[in-house]
Design a protein around this motif. Structure first.
Motif, PDB file in Angstrom:
ATOM      1  N   ALA A 147       0.666  -1.220  -0.040  1.00  0.00           N
ATOM      2  CA  ALA A 147      -0.122   0.265  -0.073  1.00  0.00           C
ATOM      3  C   ALA A 147       0.841   1.178  -0.012  1.00  0.00           C
ATOM      4  CB  ALA A 147      -0.934   0.186   1.316  1.00  0.00           C
ATOM      5  N   ALA A 148       0.415   2.191  -0.651  1.00  0.00           N
ATOM      6  CA  ALA A 148       1.142   3.542  -1.001  1.00  0.00           C
ATOM      7  C   ALA A 148       0.368   4.549  -0.173  1.00  0.00           C
ATOM      8  CB  ALA A 148       1.585   3.998  -2.364  1.00  0.00           C
ATOM      9  N   SER A 149       1.178   5.640   0.561  1.00  0.00           N
ATOM     10  CA  SER A 149       0.214   6.499   1.514  1.00  0.00           C
ATOM     11  C   SER A 149       1.284   7.950   0.997  1.00  0.00           C
ATOM     12  CB  SER A 149       0.341   6.071   2.797  1.00  0.00           C
ATOM     13  OG  SER A 149      -0.655   7.078   3.396  1.00  0.00           O
ATOM     14  N   THR A 150       0.915   8.897   1.994  1.00  0.00           N
ATOM     15  CA  THR A 150       1.827  10.198   1.911  1.00  0.00           C
ATOM     16  C   THR A 150       2.671  10.370   3.203  1.00  0.00           C
ATOM     17  OG1 THR A 150      -0.343  11.162   2.752  1.00  0.00           O
ATOM     18  CG2 THR A 150      -0.343  11.174   0.371  1.00  0.00           C
ATOM     19  N   PRO A 151       3.112  11.418   3.360  1.00  0.00           N
ATOM     20  CA  PRO A 151       4.269  11.515   4.439  1.00  0.00           C
ATOM     21  C   PRO A 151       3.194  11.650   5.722  1.00  0.00           C
ATOM     22  CG  PRO A 151       4.966  13.073   2.792  1.00  0.00           C
ATOM     23  CD  PRO A 151       3.826  12.254   2.233  1.00  0.00           C
ATOM     24  N   SER A 152       3.943  10.685   6.813  1.00  0.00           N
ATOM     25  CA  SER A 152       3.270  10.770   7.915  1.00  0.00           C
ATOM     26  C   SER A 152       3.644  12.120   9.010  1.00  0.00           C
ATOM     27  CB  SER A 152       3.367   9.294   8.938  1.00  0.00           C
ATOM     28  OG  SER A 152       2.865   8.406   7.845  1.00  0.00           O
ATOM     29  N   LEU A 153       2.650  12.848   9.492  1.00  0.00           N
ATOM     30  CA  LEU A 153       3.091  14.004  10.127  1.00  0.00           C
ATOM     31  C   LEU A 153       2.845  14.017  11.774  1.00  0.00           C
ATOM     32  CD1 LEU A 153       1.381  16.469   7.758  1.00  0.00           C
ATOM     33  CD2 LEU A 153       3.649  15.335   7.609  1.00  0.00           C
ATOM     34  N   THR A 166       7.114  22.181  16.816  1.00  0.00           N
ATOM     35  CA  THR A 166       7.308  20.506  17.457  1.00  0.00           C
ATOM     36  C   THR A 166       6.896  19.600  16.289  1.00  0.00           C
ATOM     37  OG1 THR A 166       5.058  20.678  18.332  1.00  0.00           O
ATOM     38  CG2 THR A 166       6.958  21.356  19.907  1.00  0.00           C
ATOM     39  N   ASN A 167       6.951  19.785  15.339  1.00  0.00           N
ATOM     40  CA  ASN A 167       6.276  19.080  14.118  1.00  0.00           C
ATOM     41  C   ASN A 167       7.616  18.201  13.418  1.00  0.00           C
ATOM     42  OD1 ASN A 167       3.765  20.109  14.429  1.00  0.00           O
ATOM     43  ND2 ASN A 167       4.164  21.766  12.959  1.00  0.00           N
ATOM     44  N   TYR A 168       7.111  16.902  13.241  1.00  0.00           N
ATOM     45  CA  TYR A 168       8.164  15.874  12.512  1.00  0.00           C
ATOM     46  C   TYR A 168       7.535  15.074  11.416  1.00  0.00           C
ATOM     47  CZ  TYR A 168      11.249  17.133  16.207  1.00  0.00           C
ATOM     48  OH  TYR A 168      12.312  17.840  17.353  1.00  0.00           O
ATOM     49  N   ALA A 169       8.154  14.994  10.451  1.00  0.00           N
ATOM     50  CA  ALA A 169       7.497  13.894   9.241  1.00  0.00           C
ATOM     51  C   ALA A 169       8.213  12.889   9.231  1.00  0.00           C
ATOM     52  CB  ALA A 169       7.548  15.082   8.018  1.00  0.00           C
ATOM     53  N   VAL A 170       7.401  11.702   9.129  1.00  0.00           N
ATOM     54  CA  VAL A 170       8.304  10.568   8.913  1.00  0.00           C
ATOM     55  C   VAL A 170       7.816  10.109   7.328  1.00  0.00           C
ATOM     56  CG1 VAL A 170       8.475   8.329   9.717  1.00  0.00           C
ATOM     57  CG2 VAL A 170       8.147   9.980  11.191  1.00  0.00           C
ATOM     58  N   ILE A 171       8.918  10.078   6.501  1.00  0.00           N
ATOM     59  CA  ILE A 171       8.816   9.494   5.089  1.00  0.00           C
ATOM     60  C   ILE A 171       9.697   8.188   5.091  1.00  0.00           C
ATOM     61  CG2 ILE A 171       9.073  10.228   2.837  1.00  0.00           C
ATOM     62  CD1 ILE A 171       8.914  13.158   3.658  1.00  0.00           C
ATOM     63  N   MET A 172       8.971   7.223   4.786  1.00  0.00           N
ATOM     64  CA  MET A 172       9.740   6.010   4.623  1.00  0.00           C
ATOM     65  C   MET A 172       9.273   5.359   3.272  1.00  0.00           C
ATOM     66  SD  MET A 172       9.751   2.412   7.246  1.00  0.00           S
ATOM     67  CE  MET A 172      11.010   3.571   8.265  1.00  0.00           C
ATOM     68  N   LYS A 173      10.343   5.163   2.691  1.00  0.00           N
ATOM     69  CA  LYS A 173       9.930   4.878   1.117  1.00  0.00           C
ATOM     70  C   LYS A 173      10.311   3.204   0.727  1.00  0.00           C
ATOM     71  CE  LYS A 173      11.776   8.645   0.710  1.00  0.00           C
ATOM     72  NZ  LYS A 173      12.303  10.059   0.471  1.00  0.00           N
ATOM     73  N   MET A 174       9.552   2.677   0.121  1.00  0.00           N
ATOM     74  CA  MET A 174      10.126   1.485  -0.547  1.00  0.00           C
ATOM     75  C   MET A 174       9.977   1.452  -1.923  1.00  0.00           C
ATOM     76  SD  MET A 174       8.907  -2.713   0.502  1.00  0.00           S
ATOM     77  CE  MET A 174      10.409  -2.928   1.449  1.00  0.00           C
TER      78      MET A 174
END
Length: 523
Positions: A147-153, A166-174
């Protein structure tokens, strides 16, 4: 994929340059709209994590046309007829930004983010939402398409970033590639980023897929051309630096056949792997962010030398003109940095702080380093350029090459390097033929002139089966980091002689643990 990443990406340092070659600020996260004339371009060492922030499902152009940027054909999901999985002539490619895990049984997803302020403990970050703009498509298990999504905030109220939020994005790509023989997607590399950000308003466009448009024109938008960690319509998640000493810990579930080595931008990493299901592992990586010096300068196209033109560089468009350069782990990066060293007076143009890791190739020299059925280890550094493989095993040493400019942007403060190497203890034992006894070792950093300069080294074996080695405080330009492991030899038991008697008969028996023969008793 190299050209696609470059077409869709921008290094944050690029926005700092002017046509004179001077930089508007030493802070690489202040975005100045610098006008570059068509006769100029900016030269950079591109950070591997500065890549597109959107999922993709596409038909790649034929290999012969990739250097000429042939047309990519974009697909909305696996049912889109543009991606004809029955056509053996099509080179089909997928890249997923992994979604957040929602159900306990979900696989191939991000489970959690924790952040620790300097000298504080980790605390769970709160998931806010996923970016609105971006490509999404569902998993197709029969095709092994994830499944494909968008950056998690996320929000980590205990650990503000340098931008004051205090914001951080988690971007994990396969990445995945379609195998026409098996009729399934093969799992490819993984890249994971934790990026501090602040929201700014402006003329931004979220990544979109317009199915009514021509396939080659259906994909567009995205925040990278505006140096955004993510972008929605009218909003940019503008990347910020970490506060020095901030740590992040990410838990994620990945296919159990994705293993081997990871590399990245981390300091003092810890890693654990648990079996999550028959087809997935739960991986936890925690580490401190690192500050990376950056190379960037403006060159007139007409002044480029033959050597510059012969580097295996890519060229790509940015919002203020054009750029060219190598990635930090490309094999020529050390020569590339050395070429521009005198033009830059051996000083970095600026710095960025990063927290990222990605799949790496195995180093040469031993089959002990090549097992991809499990995670073997991770090697990380803040060096401007570094090897994209795990350390090479040669003559009893694990060697790793890094490179960089000598001075920070002020031209007087030396750049101090960091290097961390964590590997399974049983991998070390495989390399050296060690027993289960504790392992020790030494870390040395030797410059190109043969000088050994390093401020701090760490070698320790953890109770959960990992060997951690580190070197901090060394200087550049092109040092080789060498690790030599050792193990104390078990003491040789001394021979003992005993006397055994049977009636009037006496015998002497010698050995490490001598015993009297049947019918005899020890005297």
């Amino acid at each position: 994929m190299k050209n696609l990443a470059r077409i869709l990406s921008i290094s944050a340092a690029l926005a700092l340059v002017s046509t004179s070659g001077a930089f508007a600020s030493a802070n690489p996260y202040q975005y100045y709209k610098t006008v570059m004339d068509r006769d100029s371009l900016v030269v950079v060492v591109e950070e591997p994590s500065d890549v597109s922030n959107s999922s993709i499902l596409a038909v790649q152009p034929p290999a012969a046309s990739i250097d000429n940027r042939g047309s990519w054909l974009w697909c909305s999901d696996a049912t889109d007829k543009t991606c004809d999985f029955t056509n053996p002539s099509l080179d089909l490619y997928a890249k997923q930004l992994l979604p957040n895990c929602i159900e306990k049984a979900d696989e191939i997803c991000i489970e959690s983010l924790e952040v620790a302020a300097p000298n504080e403990d980790f605390k769970p970050a709160t998931f806010i939402r996923n970016a609105i703009g971006g490509i999404r498509y569902p998993a197709v298990p029969s095709m092994n398409l994830h499944a494909a999504s968008t950056p998690s905030l996320y929000s980590a109220t205990n650990a503000p970033n340098e931008g004051g939020t205090t914001n951080y994005a988690v971007i994990m790509k396969m990445e995945q590639w379609w195998d026409h023989k098996t009729k399934k997607f093969n799992n490819g590399p993984i890249i994971a980023n934790v990026i501090p950000y602040k929201e700014v308003s402006g003329n931004y466009k979220g990544t979109f897929f317009d199915k009514s448009a021509k396939p080659e024109e259906a994909y567009g938008g995205g925040g990278n051309a505006n140096a955004c960690a993510w972008a929605d319509d009218g909003v940019c998640g503008q990347a910020q630096d970490f506060v020095p000493g901030t740590r992040a810990r990410v838990k994620f579930r990945i296919p159990s056949d994705v293993g081997g080595w990871f590399s990245g931008r981390l300091k003092d990493p810890s890693i654990s792997i648990e079996k999550f299901s028959s087809s997935a592992n739960l991986v936890t990586i925690g580490a401190e962010s690192v500050t990376v010096p950056r190379l960037a300068l403006v060159r007139k196209r007409a002044e480029l030398t033959d050597r510059e033109k012969n580097f295996n560089v890519g060229q790509w468009g940015i919002d203020t003109g054009s750029a060219m350069g190598l990635r930090a782990f490309d094999r020529e990066v050390s020569d590339f940095i050395d070429f521009y060293r005198p033009l830059l007076k051996d000083a970095a143009a600026g710095t960025n702080s990063y927290w990222n890791m990605q799949t790496a190739s195995a180093g040469q020299g031993s089959n002990c380093l090549t097992d991809t059925s499990r995670v073997l280890g991770i090697v990380t550094t803040n060096a401007m350029g570094y090897s994209g493989d795990s350390p090479e095993f040669s003559k009893g040493m694990l060697n790793y090459k890094v490179s960089g400019l000598h001075w920070m942007p002020d031209g007087t403060t030396p750049v101090e390097g960091t290097y961390d190497f964590v590997m399974r203890s049983d991998t070390a034992r495989c390399l050296y033929g060690f027993s289960k006894a504790p392992v020790s070792g030494t870390v040395s950093v030797t410059s190109s002139s043969g000088e050994n300069k390093v401020a701090t080294t760490v070698v320790k074996e953890t109770k959960d089966g990992w060997l951690k080695l580190a070197a901090y405080g060394f200087t550049f330009s092109s040092p080789t980091i060498s690790v030599k492991l050792s193990q104390a030899k078990a003491p040789v038991a001394k021979a003992i002689t005993i006397t055994c008697v049977k009636g009037k008969t006496s015998k002497k028996v010698t050995g490490k643990s001598p015993k009297c023969p049947a019918g005899f008793k020890k005297k």
